[in-house]
Design a protein around this motif. Structure first.
Motif, PDB file in Angstrom:
ATOM      1  N   ARG A  16       0.842  -1.218   0.000  1.00 14.18           N
ATOM      2  CA  ARG A  16       0.000   0.000   0.000  1.00 14.18           C
ATOM      3  C   ARG A  16       0.863   1.250   0.000  1.00 14.18           C
ATOM      4  N   ILE A  17       1.962   1.200   0.752  1.00  6.63           N
ATOM      5  CA  ILE A  17       2.878   2.350   0.782  1.00  6.63           C
ATOM      6  C   ILE A  17       3.460   2.574  -0.615  1.00  6.63           C
ATOM      7  N   ILE A  18       3.871   1.477  -1.257  1.00 12.39           N
ATOM      8  CA  ILE A  18       4.426   1.592  -2.613  1.00 12.39           C
ATOM      9  C   ILE A  18       3.377   2.185  -3.566  1.00 12.39           C
ATOM     10  N   ASP A  19       2.130   1.748  -3.379  1.00 11.04           N
ATOM     11  CA  ASP A  19       1.047   2.206  -4.270  1.00 11.04           C
ATOM     12  C   ASP A  19       0.530   3.603  -3.924  1.00 11.04           C
ATOM     13  N   ARG A 144       1.700  15.040   1.334  1.00  7.89           N
ATOM     14  CA  ARG A 144       1.690  13.735   0.651  1.00  7.89           C
ATOM     15  C   ARG A 144       2.130  12.612   1.601  1.00  7.89           C
ATOM     16  N   THR A 145       2.171  12.899   2.887  1.00  5.94           N
ATOM     17  CA  THR A 145       2.607  11.870   3.840  1.00  5.94           C
ATOM     18  C   THR A 145       1.647  10.673   3.794  1.00  5.94           C
ATOM     19  N   SER A 146       2.133   9.512   4.197  1.00  5.10           N
ATOM     20  CA  SER A 146       1.326   8.297   3.986  1.00  5.10           C
ATOM     21  C   SER A 146       0.175   8.126   4.973  1.00  5.10           C
ATOM     22  N   TYR A 147       0.232   8.794   6.125  1.00  5.97           N
ATOM     23  CA  TYR A 147      -0.861   8.617   7.093  1.00  5.97           C
ATOM     24  C   TYR A 147      -1.974   9.626   6.791  1.00  5.97           C
ATOM     25  N   LYS A 216      11.241   5.631   4.078  1.00  4.29           N
ATOM     26  CA  LYS A 216      10.802   4.337   3.548  1.00  4.29           C
ATOM     27  C   LYS A 216       9.279   4.226   3.654  1.00  4.29           C
ATOM     28  N   TRP A 217       8.765   4.670   4.797  1.00  2.00           N
ATOM     29  CA  TRP A 217       7.312   4.581   5.009  1.00  2.00           C
ATOM     30  C   TRP A 217       6.543   5.745   4.413  1.00  2.00           C
ATOM     31  N   LYS A 220       7.806  10.820   5.744  1.00  2.15           N
ATOM     32  CA  LYS A 220       8.563  11.963   5.295  1.00  2.15           C
ATOM     33  C   LYS A 220       8.783  11.791   3.804  1.00  2.15           C
ATOM     34  N   ARG A 221       8.600  12.839   3.003  1.00  2.00           N
ATOM     35  CA  ARG A 221       8.655  12.681   1.563  1.00  2.00           C
ATOM     36  C   ARG A 221       9.923  13.240   0.925  1.00  2.00           C
ATOM     37  N   GLN A 222      10.519  14.240   1.580  1.00  2.00           N
ATOM     38  CA  GLN A 222      11.738  14.816   1.007  1.00  2.00           C
ATOM     39  C   GLN A 222      12.746  15.031   2.118  1.00  2.00           C
ATOM     40  N   SER A 223      14.021  15.026   1.770  1.00  2.00           N
ATOM     41  CA  SER A 223      15.051  15.024   2.803  1.00  2.00           C
ATOM     42  C   SER A 223      15.249  16.413   3.419  1.00  2.00           C
TER      43      SER A 223
END
Lengths: 318, 253
Positions: A16-19, A144-147, A216-217, A220-223
């Motif tokens: 799901r994270i990948i998608d 765009r965070t995953s949660y 990875k999760w 966080k989307r950018q460094s």
């Protein structure tokens, strides 16, 4: 210990994270993902709430009625963001009172920028412009965070933050075009807030303790370094527009990189403030604890009243 | 400028002062309230009152012929020139005191502003129309707070009682009219606050009785705000509030 079922769930979760699917409160999630989110989201909530203090410091001294209304609205917004983020964090199975306890005992952190004092009215401009500006760069990325609840909170919060940044910059433009004294005030506030604003993005990518898993999760989307550079690149032209001196003599456009080069952050100071030895760390927590303690009798009274009402209703039913 | 115009300006500045002073006090709660929700709510009420102050001052400035600004009125007058009713300027004390004061004022403003909506002055009527809606909402909030605290614990009840005892001394002034203000009542611009006193008393008493709170009947009535005779608290508030305008005069902010 991971069971067979957990392993299956883990695979589904990873996919799901990948998608790019959002994870929602009732969904299965790895314990570490949950912990990581609680840490980051509560730190964010605490930052909003502690951040009310340095700006609150000027509400009663704002120079005009309009400025006072705008500043009060802004600080009120920060309180609202805090509330919203606490609620989003509670969706991960922890209570607000527990989160506040972790803040007050120094276990949970908040943005180190709020451990610097707001010495003049120009700090209200510099904070709105630089601190909220830096926060937006970070928060746009977090939309765009995953949660799911965190991502949605960010979308809403960003709208208000961009208004905060504009009002801060507007204060700076008035000061920068004002009297000699006002211009000096603006320059001084920018100089003092510049480096702490850059520190808001955290350590270099190579030194960031939580970055690996968070990336990875897709929490966080950018460094850190990417976002910091983005902030510098968008802010330097604004400094030029204000006609102020650069706060860092090494700020120079680098044609090859297509970015501004800048001087090195004082990391010793960064870690000092993070670890509790900044100029206002003690004061900020003391203020928070005092307000909490002063309000204890109110919260006790509300609970007592509610219990009495419940008892009364039960008697009536019986 | 005739007497009526001068009195109208004085009237507007008095109402603006009431609002600016109370908003300042309420704003002091920001980051100090018992719940984060209350930081937000009290800030909201403070913002409503800043808005009122600006509307009253701006209209006063317009009637004066734009010789000064709303900020000149707020930031460049001293404590003897401020004409707010004293109840607005008292320090916030504890949460009980702040909420009892708010409740007293909410009951007052709901009636007062309702009548002021009928002012023969269109602008004043329009401001009252906007403000009365806010006060009705404020009252919906302050009432349950008084009930909860009055019926909560012995400590909260005692704090409410202490607040009632102190604030009662400043209630009489809310209904005290000056001759110049009565002249505005005659011309349909202002409202006779004296006429509101009986209803205010019975409403507040009935409400407090429900929570078995005793409304003190104070013989001491402190007054003088509309004539610039204040408590000692106002000077400190103004020195803080006016600090920038006083120390760096004549600049844009």
């Amino acid at each position: 210990m991971q069971t067979v079922n957990d392993a299956e769930e883990q695979l589904k979760f990873d996919q799901r994270i990948i998608d790019e699917q959002k994870i929602e409160p009732t969904d299965w999630m790895p314990d570490d993902y949950r912990k990581n989110l609680i840490r980051q989201m509560s730190q964010h909530a605490h930052s909003e709430v502690i951040g009310m203090q340095p700006e609150g410091n000027w509400i009663t001294r704002a120079p005009t009625l309009r400025r006072k209304a705008v500043l009060l609205s802004k600080v009120q917004d920060e309180g609202g963001h805090g509330l919203y983020l606490y609620s989003a964090t509670e969706s991960l199975g922890i209570t607000r009172s527990k989160l506040i306890e972790l803040l007050q005992t120094g276990v949970a952190k908040y943005a180190s920028i709020f451990n610097y004092p707001t010495l003049t009215w120009a700090d209200m401009g510099a904070i709105g412009w630089l601190v909220d500006g830096a926060a937006i760069v970070n928060q746009i990325s977090l939309q765009r965070t995953s949660y799911g609840p965190y991502a949605r909170a960010m979308i809403r919060i960003c709208k208000e933050e961009s208004f905060h940044q504009r009002q801060g910059y507007e204060i700076m433009t008035v000061l920068a075009k004002g009297s000699v004294e006002q211009k000096e005030m603006a320059q001084d506030a920018m100089n003092r807030n510049w480096w702490p604003s850059l520190m808001m993005f955290g350590p270099h990518d190579s030194d960031s303790a939580h970055s690996g898993k968070s990336m990875k999760w897709k929490i966080k989307r950018q460094s850190n370094d990417y976002l910091r550079q983005k902030f510098i690149d968008q802010t330097v032209p604004q400094i030029e527009a204000l006609g102020l001196e650069m706060p860092d003599p090494e700020l120079k456009w680098n044609e090859d990189r297509g970015h501004y080069d800048s001087g090195e952050i004082n990391w010793e100071e960064f870690y000092q403030v993070i670890n509790g030895s900044g100029p206002c760390n003690y004061q900020r927590l003391k203020h928070h604890k005092k307000a909490h303690k002063d309000g204890e009798w109110v919260r006790t009274a509300v609970r007592a009243y509610q219990e009495k009402q419940t008892a009364k209703n039960q008697t009536n039913v019986a | 400028m005739n007497d009526k115009q001068q009195n109208t300006i004085r009237f507007l500045i008095g109402l603006g002062d009431d609002s600016v002073v109370l908003s300042h006090r309420l704003s002091e709660w920001c980051s100090n309230a018992p719940y984060l929700e209350e930081d937000i709510a009290l800030s909201n009420i403070a913002l409503d009152y800043i808005g009122r102050a600006r509307m009253f001052y701006q209209y006063a400035v317009e009637l004066e012929g734009n010789k000064r600004t709303e900020d000149d009125i707020a930031y460049l007058r001293n404590e003897r020139q401020y004409t707010n009713l004293l109840i607005h300027e008292l320090p916030i004390n504890d949460f009980a005191f702040t909420m009892v004061r708010q409740y007293f004022l909410d009951v007052f403003y709901c009636e007062y502003l309702k009548l002021l909506c009928d002012s023969s002055d269109e602008q004043i009527s329009a401001i009252a129309n906007k403000a009365v809606k806010e006060s009705r909402y404020h009252l919906k909030r302050s009432q349950p707070w008084i009930t909860q605290l009055a019926e909560g614990t012995s400590e909260s009840k005692e704090r409410i009682q202490l607040a009632l005892d102190e604030l009662e001394n400043f209630v009489g002034e809310m209904f005290l009219m000056e001759d110049w203000e009565l002249m505005l009542v005659d011309s349909g611009i202002a409202v006779d606050r004296k006429n509101l006193e009986a209803n205010w008393n019975s409403e507040v008493q009935a409400f407090l009785n429900k929570s078995e709170m005793c409304f003190p009947d104070s013989q001491l009535q402190i007054r003088g705000g509309r004539n610039g005779i204040h408590t000692e608290h106002l000077g400190h508030m103004l020195s803080e509030m006016q600090y920038i305008q006083r120390s760096m005069p004549g600049l844009e902010w």
